[in-house]
Enzyme design. Structure first.
Site, short mmCIF file in Angstrom:
data_model
loop_
_atom_site.label_atom_id
_atom_site.label_comp_id
_atom_site.label_asym_id
_atom_site.label_seq_id
_atom_site.Cartn_x
_atom_site.Cartn_y
_atom_site.Cartn_z
N CYS A 37 29.45 26.25 41.69
CA CYS A 37 29.47 27.36 40.76
C CYS A 37 28.80 26.89 39.48
CB CYS A 37 30.93 27.76 40.49
SG CYS A 37 31.13 29.02 39.23
N THR A 69 28.70 28.24 36.64
CA THR A 69 29.54 28.47 35.46
C THR A 69 30.57 27.35 35.30
OG1 THR A 69 29.26 30.85 35.79
CG2 THR A 69 31.10 30.14 34.40
N CYS A 110 22.78 29.56 38.81
CA CYS A 110 23.96 30.27 39.29
C CYS A 110 23.80 30.38 40.80
CB CYS A 110 24.00 31.65 38.64
SG CYS A 110 25.16 32.79 39.41
N THR A 111 24.88 30.11 41.52
CA THR A 111 24.76 30.05 42.99
C THR A 111 24.59 31.43 43.64
OG1 THR A 111 27.17 29.80 43.06
CG2 THR A 111 25.86 27.81 43.29
N HIS A 112 24.70 32.49 42.87
CA HIS A 112 24.40 33.83 43.41
C HIS A 112 22.88 34.09 43.47
CE1 HIS A 112 28.56 35.14 43.01
NE2 HIS A 112 28.23 36.35 43.41
N ASP A 170 34.01 27.89 44.62
CA ASP A 170 33.21 28.74 43.73
C ASP A 170 34.10 29.89 43.27
OD1 ASP A 170 30.98 30.00 42.46
OD2 ASP A 170 30.73 31.30 44.19
N SER A 171 33.65 30.59 42.26
CA SER A 171 34.39 31.76 41.80
C SER A 171 34.41 32.85 42.87
CB SER A 171 33.74 32.30 40.53
OG SER A 171 32.37 32.56 40.76
N TYR A 183 33.59 34.57 36.93
CA TYR A 183 34.01 33.62 35.89
C TYR A 183 33.02 33.66 34.71
CZ TYR A 183 37.14 31.00 39.17
OH TYR A 183 38.12 30.58 40.04
N GLY A 184 31.78 34.00 35.03
CA GLY A 184 30.69 33.83 34.07
C GLY A 184 30.76 34.69 32.83
N GLU A 218 26.33 41.17 44.20
CA GLU A 218 27.61 41.55 44.80
C GLU A 218 27.54 42.93 45.44
OE1 GLU A 218 31.07 40.06 44.12
OE2 GLU A 218 29.90 38.22 43.96
N1 DGL Z 1 29.44 31.55 40.86
C1 DGL Z 1 29.03 31.88 39.52
C2 DGL Z 1 27.96 30.90 39.08
O1 DGL Z 1 27.36 30.21 39.89
C3 DGL Z 1 28.54 33.31 39.41
C4 DGL Z 1 29.63 34.35 39.55
C5 DGL Z 1 30.59 34.34 38.40
O2 DGL Z 1 30.25 34.74 37.29
O3 DGL Z 1 31.71 33.91 38.64
O4 DGL Z 1 27.71 30.80 37.91
#
Ligand code: DGL
Length: 281
Positions: free
Chosen positions: A80, A82, A193-195, A17-18, A49-50, A159
């Site tokens: 992830c 994204t 999104c996994t967050h 993941d990012s 990354y998004g 975050e």
């Molecule tokens: N892990 C990213 C997602 O699931 C979110 C965080 C990012 O923007 O990198 O889209």
């Protein structure tokens, strides 16, 4: 098409993941398949990354995949939203290693769950711009109505630990991003999104009990289990699997912040690597 038969079922599952969001997928993998070894890479030095361009996300994702492949894993999960959205249907994205992102697993669960065919999707700006979830939903259900919205503030909120459903900032941001989806009468909402599962309580309360929330990371874990089981590739180990974590930024920060995502203590070694290591793989 990958040939599973020549691959050892005892190899690890690779997840990347990012940053830390993919740990919501790891947590589900550990629950579903406690005897599997897992290698996790979180690119915490380059998150998010998004907010980046498609080209940059693809370049990072290729480097992440190459890094994970250096462990000779049996399957790779892009945990992830994204990366999964931007990679799209590139079947050979991970070469001959079986690969899944989170889009197809989440969409299959959403299409199975919806009763009225009205599905909400939330994700990062790059995810929503890609239209990947909408395309995948319409491949399964042509008449589906998909309402998407980019929730750009959710990742920084998570975050920074701003996740309490009673927090004024959380309430305000949820209303801002979800009001246009709620008024469209969706009965399923994909957390693309996994967050976002970290905001599950607050989102669930705002959307109401008639709206089913789908966690993309958790669905990717279930999808992986079914895929490996179907190919006779589940580990036959009787003891618990080992989870090894790699991070491109501070090991201490990773350990300190991972708890919220994994829901428990990190039961595995964390190793810090440099971006140069990833680029050179
Ligand atoms: N892990 C990213 C997602 O699931 C979110 C965080 C990012 O923007 O990198 O889209």
């Amino acid at each position: 098409m990958a040939d599973f038969s020549v691959q050892s079922s005892e190899k690890a599952i690779g997840v990347f993941d990012s940053g830390l969001g993919g740990l919501t997928c790891v947590s589900e993998l550990m629950k579903l398949m406690p005897s599997e070894n897992i290698i996790y890479f979180g690119d915490t030095a380059r998150v998010p990354y998004g907010t980046r361009s498609k080209e940059t996300i693809l370049e990072y994702a290729r480097q992440d995949v190459n890094f994970i492949k250096s462990f000779d894993v049996k399957m790779i999960i892009a945990a992830c939203g994204t990366v999964s959205s931007v990679v799209g249907k590139q079947k050979d994205f991970a070469g001959d290693v079986p690969f899944t992102g989170v889009v197809i697993p989440a969409v299959q669960a959403a299409c199975a769950a919806t009763r009225n065919g009205r599905i909400g999707v939330i994700g990062t700006a790059a995810t929503i711009r890609s239209g990947a979830y909408g395309k995948a939903i319409r491949n399964i259900r042509q008449d589906a109505v998909v309402i998407g919205n980019a929730c750009t503030m959710f990742v920084p909120m998570v975050e920074n630990g701003i996740t309490d459903k009673n927090d004024i900032v959380v309430k305000e941001m949820i209303k801002r991003y979800l009001e246009p989806i709620r008024r469209e009468n969706v009965d399923v909402l994909i957390l693309g999104c996994t967050h976002y599962p970290i905001l599950h309580e607050a989102i669930a309360e705002y959307m109401g009990e008639d709206v089913r929330l789908i966690s993309s990371g958790a669905e990717a874990a279930k999808f992986t289990m079914n895929m490996l089981a179907g190919k006779n590739m589940l580990s036959e180990r009787t003891e618990s699997g080992k989870v090894s974590y790699y991070t491109s930024d501070s090991k201490e920060l990773f350990e300190a912040n991972a708890h919220a995502f994994i829901g428990s203590r990190l039961m595995g070694e964390v190793t810090q690597i440099s971006i140069d290591d990833i680029i050179q793989k």
